[in-house]
Design a protein around this motif. Sequence first.
Motif, PDB file in Angstrom:
ATOM      1  N   PHE A  30       0.803  -1.200   0.009  1.00  0.00           N
ATOM      2  CA  PHE A  30      -0.077  -0.136  -0.024  1.00  0.00           C
ATOM      3  C   PHE A  30       0.790   1.255   0.070  1.00  0.00           C
ATOM      4  O   PHE A  30       2.203   1.044   0.150  1.00  0.00           O
ATOM      5  CB  PHE A  30      -0.804  -0.063   1.346  1.00  0.00           C
ATOM      6  CG  PHE A  30      -1.964  -1.041   1.339  1.00  0.00           C
ATOM      7  CD1 PHE A  30      -2.973  -0.660   0.299  1.00  0.00           C
ATOM      8  CD2 PHE A  30      -2.150  -2.008   2.190  1.00  0.00           C
ATOM      9  CE1 PHE A  30      -4.083  -1.663   0.321  1.00  0.00           C
ATOM     10  CE2 PHE A  30      -3.051  -2.825   2.334  1.00  0.00           C
ATOM     11  CZ  PHE A  30      -4.326  -2.756   1.092  1.00  0.00           C
ATOM     12  N   PRO A  31       0.415   2.363   0.037  1.00  0.00           N
ATOM     13  CA  PRO A  31       1.430   3.435  -0.048  1.00  0.00           C
ATOM     14  C   PRO A  31       2.295   3.524   1.399  1.00  0.00           C
ATOM     15  O   PRO A  31       3.507   3.794   1.295  1.00  0.00           O
ATOM     16  CB  PRO A  31       0.262   4.783   0.134  1.00  0.00           C
ATOM     17  CG  PRO A  31      -0.851   4.187  -0.710  1.00  0.00           C
ATOM     18  CD  PRO A  31      -1.039   2.874  -0.273  1.00  0.00           C
ATOM     19  N   ILE A  32       1.298   2.964   2.536  1.00  0.00           N
ATOM     20  CA  ILE A  32       2.042   2.720   3.603  1.00  0.00           C
ATOM     21  C   ILE A  32       1.928   1.104   3.680  1.00  0.00           C
ATOM     22  O   ILE A  32       0.857   0.587   3.945  1.00  0.00           O
ATOM     23  CB  ILE A  32       1.745   3.644   4.880  1.00  0.00           C
ATOM     24  CG1 ILE A  32       2.046   4.895   4.485  1.00  0.00           C
ATOM     25  CG2 ILE A  32       2.560   2.844   6.091  1.00  0.00           C
ATOM     26  CD1 ILE A  32       1.409   5.975   5.762  1.00  0.00           C
ATOM     27  N   VAL A 128       0.298   9.453  13.063  1.00  0.00           N
ATOM     28  CA  VAL A 128      -0.658  10.366  12.528  1.00  0.00           C
ATOM     29  C   VAL A 128      -0.082  11.721  12.830  1.00  0.00           C
ATOM     30  O   VAL A 128      -0.189  12.639  11.860  1.00  0.00           O
ATOM     31  CB  VAL A 128      -2.154  10.334  13.127  1.00  0.00           C
ATOM     32  CG1 VAL A 128      -2.763  11.924  13.221  1.00  0.00           C
ATOM     33  CG2 VAL A 128      -3.004   9.119  13.135  1.00  0.00           C
ATOM     34  N   VAL A 129       0.652  12.007  13.939  1.00  0.00           N
ATOM     35  CA  VAL A 129       1.437  13.148  14.232  1.00  0.00           C
ATOM     36  C   VAL A 129       2.662  13.281  13.027  1.00  0.00           C
ATOM     37  O   VAL A 129       2.719  14.113  12.626  1.00  0.00           O
ATOM     38  CB  VAL A 129       2.033  13.262  15.511  1.00  0.00           C
ATOM     39  CG1 VAL A 129       2.919  14.263  15.710  1.00  0.00           C
ATOM     40  CG2 VAL A 129       0.877  13.387  16.512  1.00  0.00           C
ATOM     41  N   GLY A 139      -6.179  14.339   6.079  1.00  0.00           N
ATOM     42  CA  GLY A 139      -6.183  12.892   5.666  1.00  0.00           C
ATOM     43  C   GLY A 139      -5.194  12.047   6.334  1.00  0.00           C
ATOM     44  O   GLY A 139      -5.228  10.892   6.352  1.00  0.00           O
ATOM     45  N   ALA A 140      -4.645  12.554   7.812  1.00  0.00           N
ATOM     46  CA  ALA A 140      -3.484  11.937   8.448  1.00  0.00           C
ATOM     47  C   ALA A 140      -4.394  10.511   9.007  1.00  0.00           C
ATOM     48  O   ALA A 140      -3.892   9.319   9.002  1.00  0.00           O
ATOM     49  CB  ALA A 140      -2.943  12.542   9.554  1.00  0.00           C
ATOM     50  N   LEU A 146      -7.030   4.199   9.482  1.00  0.00           N
ATOM     51  CA  LEU A 146      -8.202   3.112   9.027  1.00  0.00           C
ATOM     52  C   LEU A 146      -7.920   2.046   7.977  1.00  0.00           C
ATOM     53  O   LEU A 146      -8.543   0.895   8.224  1.00  0.00           O
ATOM     54  CB  LEU A 146      -9.352   4.223   8.204  1.00  0.00           C
ATOM     55  CG  LEU A 146      -9.773   5.130   8.969  1.00  0.00           C
ATOM     56  CD1 LEU A 146     -10.784   6.093   8.313  1.00  0.00           C
ATOM     57  CD2 LEU A 146     -10.817   4.432   9.940  1.00  0.00           C
ATOM     58  N   PRO A 147      -6.988   2.394   7.118  1.00  0.00           N
ATOM     59  CA  PRO A 147      -6.534   1.079   6.459  1.00  0.00           C
ATOM     60  C   PRO A 147      -5.856  -0.219   7.214  1.00  0.00           C
ATOM     61  O   PRO A 147      -5.931  -1.251   6.783  1.00  0.00           O
ATOM     62  CB  PRO A 147      -5.565   1.493   5.364  1.00  0.00           C
ATOM     63  CG  PRO A 147      -5.639   2.959   5.440  1.00  0.00           C
ATOM     64  CD  PRO A 147      -6.173   3.421   6.806  1.00  0.00           C
ATOM     65  N   PHE A 148      -5.201   0.233   8.209  1.00  0.00           N
ATOM     66  CA  PHE A 148      -4.472  -0.743   9.072  1.00  0.00           C
ATOM     67  C   PHE A 148      -5.233  -1.334  10.073  1.00  0.00           C
ATOM     68  O   PHE A 148      -4.807  -2.482  10.653  1.00  0.00           O
ATOM     69  CB  PHE A 148      -3.181  -0.092   9.447  1.00  0.00           C
ATOM     70  CG  PHE A 148      -2.307   0.420   8.662  1.00  0.00           C
ATOM     71  CD1 PHE A 148      -1.808  -0.319   7.591  1.00  0.00           C
ATOM     72  CD2 PHE A 148      -2.427   1.910   8.293  1.00  0.00           C
ATOM     73  CE1 PHE A 148      -0.950   0.315   6.612  1.00  0.00           C
ATOM     74  CE2 PHE A 148      -1.809   2.385   7.188  1.00  0.00           C
ATOM     75  CZ  PHE A 148      -0.919   1.848   6.415  1.00  0.00           C
TER      76      PHE A 148
END
Length: 175
Positions: A30-32, A128-129, A139-140, A146-148
């Motif tokens: 994924f992007p991350i 997030v930070v 969108g952080a 959320l995806p994880f």
Amino acid sequence: MRYKRRILSLCRVGIFAALLAIASWISIPFPIPVTLQLLILFTMTQIMKLSESVSVTLVYLGLGAVGIPVFTGFQSGFGVILGPTGGFLLGFIPSAVLLSICFSKTQRNTIRFMISLLGLVPIYCFAVVWYTFIYGGKGAFTACVLPFLPFDIIKAAISVPLSVRLKKSFKSFVK
């Protein structure tokens, strides 16, 4: 006997640092990327003492920082720690502290699962930070949590029976 326990402690730290590296290489892109690192983090903090768990995370981050390719995608260096996944990586340290302290207080598996979920809080907060610092405030949460979350809940559930089995194996080495 004390010497033997120290050697075993060093071996556990080395084994789990290696497992953390291997878990980072197993990923869903994924992007991350989604990796198995949290499965190892949850498992090791249920088995190890606070000092050992923190040592594992510091050894893992230190190895990656000095150029050994232990991070996701066989990456290494301070650039990875300062990049988009840096918040997740740095969040391993407070999470290991929190989890080790909480796990030392209970043996009940249902509570251990809930504690594992609690261990996500510092990781997600750091992520997030960090993401907000790098990319701005928009969108952080959506990008870093959320995806994880579904994958991490599954990892937390798997870690409880896995740690029970591994703890029994480690006890047999001490005898």
